[in-house]
Design a protein around this motif. Structure first.
Motif, PDB file in Angstrom:
ATOM      1  N   LYS A   1      31.872  20.250 -10.209  1.00 43.65           N
ATOM      2  CA  LYS A   1      30.717  20.536  -9.356  1.00 43.65           C
ATOM      3  C   LYS A   1      29.430  20.161 -10.087  1.00 43.65           C
ATOM      4  O   LYS A   1      28.475  19.677  -9.482  1.00 43.65           O
ATOM      5  CB  LYS A   1      30.698  22.001  -8.937  1.00 43.65           C
ATOM      6  CG  LYS A   1      29.680  22.260  -7.824  1.00 43.65           C
ATOM      7  CD  LYS A   1      29.807  23.643  -7.236  1.00 43.65           C
ATOM      8  CE  LYS A   1      30.699  23.570  -6.029  1.00 43.65           C
ATOM      9  NZ  LYS A   1      30.697  24.817  -5.242  1.00 43.65           N
TER      10      LYS A   1
ATOM     11  N   LEU B   1      28.761  16.506  -9.697  1.00 44.83           N
ATOM     12  CA  LEU B   1      28.184  16.239  -8.373  1.00 44.83           C
ATOM     13  C   LEU B   1      26.717  16.652  -8.313  1.00 44.83           C
ATOM     14  O   LEU B   1      25.897  15.974  -7.688  1.00 44.83           O
ATOM     15  CB  LEU B   1      28.990  16.957  -7.293  1.00 44.83           C
ATOM     16  CG  LEU B   1      30.417  16.467  -7.098  1.00 44.83           C
ATOM     17  CD1 LEU B   1      31.158  17.354  -6.102  1.00 44.83           C
ATOM     18  CD2 LEU B   1      30.448  15.011  -6.656  1.00 44.83           C
ATOM     19  N   ARG B   2      26.374  17.752  -8.960  1.00 49.63           N
ATOM     20  CA  ARG B   2      24.973  18.210  -8.968  1.00 49.63           C
ATOM     21  C   ARG B   2      24.080  17.203  -9.700  1.00 49.63           C
ATOM     22  O   ARG B   2      22.976  16.908  -9.248  1.00 49.63           O
ATOM     23  CB  ARG B   2      24.870  19.588  -9.611  1.00 49.63           C
ATOM     24  CG  ARG B   2      25.504  20.698  -8.792  1.00 49.63           C
ATOM     25  CD  ARG B   2      25.221  22.067  -9.412  1.00 49.63           C
ATOM     26  NE  ARG B   2      26.088  23.106  -8.916  1.00 49.63           N
ATOM     27  CZ  ARG B   2      26.069  23.631  -7.702  1.00 49.63           C
ATOM     28  NH1 ARG B   2      25.211  23.184  -6.818  1.00 49.63           N
ATOM     29  NH2 ARG B   2      26.896  24.592  -7.356  1.00 49.63           N
TER      30      ARG B   2
ATOM     31  N   THR C   1      23.649  14.103  -7.569  1.00 54.20           N
ATOM     32  CA  THR C   1      22.766  14.403  -6.444  1.00 54.20           C
ATOM     33  C   THR C   1      21.317  14.507  -6.893  1.00 54.20           C
ATOM     34  O   THR C   1      20.411  14.022  -6.195  1.00 54.20           O
ATOM     35  CB  THR C   1      23.235  15.681  -5.727  1.00 54.20           C
ATOM     36  OG1 THR C   1      24.605  15.499  -5.313  1.00 54.20           O
ATOM     37  CG2 THR C   1      22.390  15.991  -4.508  1.00 54.20           C
TER      38      THR C   1
ATOM     39  N   PHE D   1      21.156  21.720  -3.505  1.00 50.07           N
ATOM     40  CA  PHE D   1      22.507  21.632  -4.042  1.00 50.07           C
ATOM     41  C   PHE D   1      22.468  21.338  -5.544  1.00 50.07           C
ATOM     42  O   PHE D   1      23.181  21.972  -6.324  1.00 50.07           O
ATOM     43  CB  PHE D   1      23.318  20.550  -3.322  1.00 50.07           C
ATOM     44  CG  PHE D   1      24.637  20.276  -3.990  1.00 50.07           C
ATOM     45  CD1 PHE D   1      25.670  21.197  -3.924  1.00 50.07           C
ATOM     46  CD2 PHE D   1      24.835  19.110  -4.720  1.00 50.07           C
ATOM     47  CE1 PHE D   1      26.883  20.964  -4.555  1.00 50.07           C
ATOM     48  CE2 PHE D   1      26.040  18.867  -5.362  1.00 50.07           C
ATOM     49  CZ  PHE D   1      27.067  19.800  -5.278  1.00 50.07           C
TER      50      PHE D   1
ATOM     51  N   GLU E   1      25.087  25.570  -2.475  1.00 48.47           N
ATOM     52  CA  GLU E   1      26.414  25.177  -2.041  1.00 48.47           C
ATOM     53  C   GLU E   1      26.384  23.845  -1.293  1.00 48.47           C
ATOM     54  O   GLU E   1      25.383  23.473  -0.701  1.00 48.47           O
ATOM     55  CB  GLU E   1      27.028  26.265  -1.151  1.00 48.47           C
ATOM     56  CG  GLU E   1      27.410  27.510  -1.932  1.00 48.47           C
ATOM     57  CD  GLU E   1      28.304  27.240  -3.127  1.00 48.47           C
ATOM     58  OE1 GLU E   1      29.334  26.538  -2.981  1.00 48.47           O
ATOM     59  OE2 GLU E   1      27.975  27.712  -4.231  1.00 48.47           O
ATOM     60  N   ARG E   2      27.486  23.177  -1.341  1.00 46.66           N
ATOM     61  CA  ARG E   2      27.662  21.908  -0.623  1.00 46.66           C
ATOM     62  C   ARG E   2      28.189  22.256   0.760  1.00 46.66           C
ATOM     63  O   ARG E   2      29.327  22.649   0.908  1.00 46.66           O
ATOM     64  CB  ARG E   2      28.646  21.048  -1.400  1.00 46.66           C
ATOM     65  CG  ARG E   2      28.736  19.634  -0.931  1.00 46.66           C
ATOM     66  CD  ARG E   2      29.607  18.836  -1.848  1.00 46.66           C
ATOM     67  NE  ARG E   2      31.014  19.182  -1.689  1.00 46.66           N
ATOM     68  CZ  ARG E   2      32.013  18.415  -2.097  1.00 46.66           C
ATOM     69  NH1 ARG E   2      31.764  17.274  -2.699  1.00 46.66           N
ATOM     70  NH2 ARG E   2      33.243  18.789  -1.925  1.00 46.66           N
TER      71      ARG E   2
ATOM     72  N   LEU F   1      23.454  20.087   3.942  1.00 49.29           N
ATOM     73  CA  LEU F   1      23.479  18.721   3.414  1.00 49.29           C
ATOM     74  C   LEU F   1      23.919  17.725   4.484  1.00 49.29           C
ATOM     75  O   LEU F   1      23.293  16.684   4.667  1.00 49.29           O
ATOM     76  CB  LEU F   1      24.427  18.625   2.209  1.00 49.29           C
ATOM     77  CG  LEU F   1      23.868  19.094   0.885  1.00 49.29           C
ATOM     78  CD1 LEU F   1      25.000  19.255  -0.128  1.00 49.29           C
ATOM     79  CD2 LEU F   1      22.829  18.133   0.356  1.00 49.29           C
ATOM     80  N   ARG F   2      24.973  18.055   5.188  1.00 50.25           N
ATOM     81  CA  ARG F   2      25.472  17.153   6.232  1.00 50.25           C
ATOM     82  C   ARG F   2      24.440  16.974   7.350  1.00 50.25           C
ATOM     83  O   ARG F   2      24.183  15.869   7.805  1.00 50.25           O
ATOM     84  CB  ARG F   2      26.797  17.670   6.806  1.00 50.25           C
ATOM     85  CG  ARG F   2      27.969  17.461   5.861  1.00 50.25           C
ATOM     86  CD  ARG F   2      29.292  17.778   6.531  1.00 50.25           C
ATOM     87  NE  ARG F   2      29.400  19.157   6.985  1.00 50.25           N
ATOM     88  CZ  ARG F   2      29.771  20.176   6.222  1.00 50.25           C
ATOM     89  NH1 ARG F   2      30.076  19.968   4.958  1.00 50.25           N
ATOM     90  NH2 ARG F   2      29.849  21.392   6.719  1.00 50.25           N
TER      91      ARG F   2
ATOM     92  N   ALA G   1      26.115  14.301  -2.717  1.00 48.69           N
ATOM     93  CA  ALA G   1      26.931  15.476  -3.021  1.00 48.69           C
ATOM     94  C   ALA G   1      28.368  15.307  -2.547  1.00 48.69           C
ATOM     95  O   ALA G   1      29.255  16.039  -2.963  1.00 48.69           O
ATOM     96  CB  ALA G   1      26.313  16.712  -2.377  1.00 48.69           C
ATOM     97  N   TYR G   2      28.588  14.324  -1.673  1.00 50.87           N
ATOM     98  CA  TYR G   2      29.913  14.091  -1.110  1.00 50.87           C
ATOM     99  C   TYR G   2      30.632  12.912  -1.757  1.00 50.87           C
ATOM    100  O   TYR G   2      31.527  12.321  -1.146  1.00 50.87           O
ATOM    101  CB  TYR G   2      29.824  13.930   0.413  1.00 50.87           C
ATOM    102  CG  TYR G   2      29.443  15.244   1.038  1.00 50.87           C
ATOM    103  CD1 TYR G   2      30.390  16.240   1.233  1.00 50.87           C
ATOM    104  CD2 TYR G   2      28.124  15.520   1.353  1.00 50.87           C
ATOM    105  CE1 TYR G   2      30.040  17.470   1.758  1.00 50.87           C
ATOM    106  CE2 TYR G   2      27.754  16.743   1.882  1.00 50.87           C
ATOM    107  CZ  TYR G   2      28.724  17.715   2.081  1.00 50.87           C
ATOM    108  OH  TYR G   2      28.363  18.941   2.593  1.00 50.87           O
TER     109      TYR G   2
END
Length: 195
Positions: A25, A28-29, A32, A66, A71-72, A76-77, A109-110
Motif C-alpha cells: 500500500k 501505491l501511496r 500516487t 490516498f 483509503e483507496r 478516487l474512482r 492508486a489503481y
C-alpha cells in the motif's frame, strides 16, 4: 487454476513467476503522490480554460488524500471519472491533457500488480499528460515537454523508481503522450540512488 505470483528478493530482483508483482500500500501511496504532484504542475492550464469546473482539482485532491494515508475507494474512482468528463468538456487540447493528468493522478492508486508494460501508464501517465499540456500551451514545443519530463524525473522518489523498475519498459504507441511516457520511463530507469 492457481494464482501465479512473484516475490522481490533482497537484491530487488523478481523471483518466481513474473505474472504478478508485489506492491505494498505504501508503494501505491508513493506512486500516487508522484502522479499528483505532476498533475498539479499543469492544473492551472485546465482552470484557465474552464474556471468553474473543479473536477480535475478534486481528482488531484483525492489522489493526495490516498497518498497521505486515506483509503483507496469510491472517492478516487468518482473523481477520476469526473476529471475524464471534464477533459471532454475542455475547449483546448492543452486543457484536455491537463484534465487527463488529473484523472491519471487519481487512477495511479489503481496500479495493478501485473507484470505488463501497459501498467507503466498508471505510474507515469500523469507526468506525460502534464508534459503534453505544457508543450501544447507553448505552441506544441517539444522542448517544453522534455523540460517537464526532466522536472518529473526530479520529483520521483527512490520508491517510485523502484516500483517502476519492477515492471517491463513502457510500451510503444499512444502518440506523443506515449513518447513522453517512454522518455520519462527511460530517464527514471537510468537513475540510481545512494544506499
Amino acid at each position: 487454476m492457481p494464482k501465479l505470483s512473484s516475490a522481490i528478493g533482497e537484491d530487488g530482483t523478481m523471483t518466481g513467476d513474473a505474472s504478478e508483482i508485489v506492491l505494498s500500500k505504501q508503494d501505491l501511496r508513493e506512486v500516487t503522490a508522484f502522479a499528483a504532484v505532476c498533475a498539479e504542475a499543469v492544473l492551472e492550464i485546465f482552470e484557465a480554460d474552464q474556471p468553474d469546473d473543479s473536477r480535475p482539482r478534486e481528482a488531484i485532491g483525492a489522489a493526495w488524500e490516498f497518498a497521505r494515508g486515506g483509503e483507496r475507494g469510491k472517492s478516487l474512482r468518482d473523481t477520476a471519472s469526473g476529471a475524464l468528463k471534464a477533459a471532454k468538456s475542455a475547449d483546448t487540447a492543452a486543457a484536455r491533457e491537463a484534465a487527463w493528468a488529473a484523472m491519471s493522478a487519481a487512477g495511479a492508486a489503481y496500479l495493478h500488480p501485473l507484470a505488463k508494460a501497459t501498467q507503466v501508464k498508471h505510474i507515469l501517465g500523469a507526468g506525460a499528460y502534464a508534459a503534453r499540456a505544457a508543450e501544447l500551451v507553448a505552441g506544441d514545443d517539444g522542448s517544453v515537454g522534455a523540460e517537464h519530463v526532466e522536472q518529473a524525473v526530479h520529483r520521483a522518489t527512490p520508491v517510485v523508481v523502484d516500483v517502476l523498475k519492477r515492471f517491463p519498459a513502457a510500451p510503444s504507441g499512444s502518440g506523443r503522450v506515449g513518447e513522453l511516457i517512454r522518455m520519462l520511463d527511460a530517464e527514471l530507469r537510468s537513475l540510481t540512488f545512494a544506499e
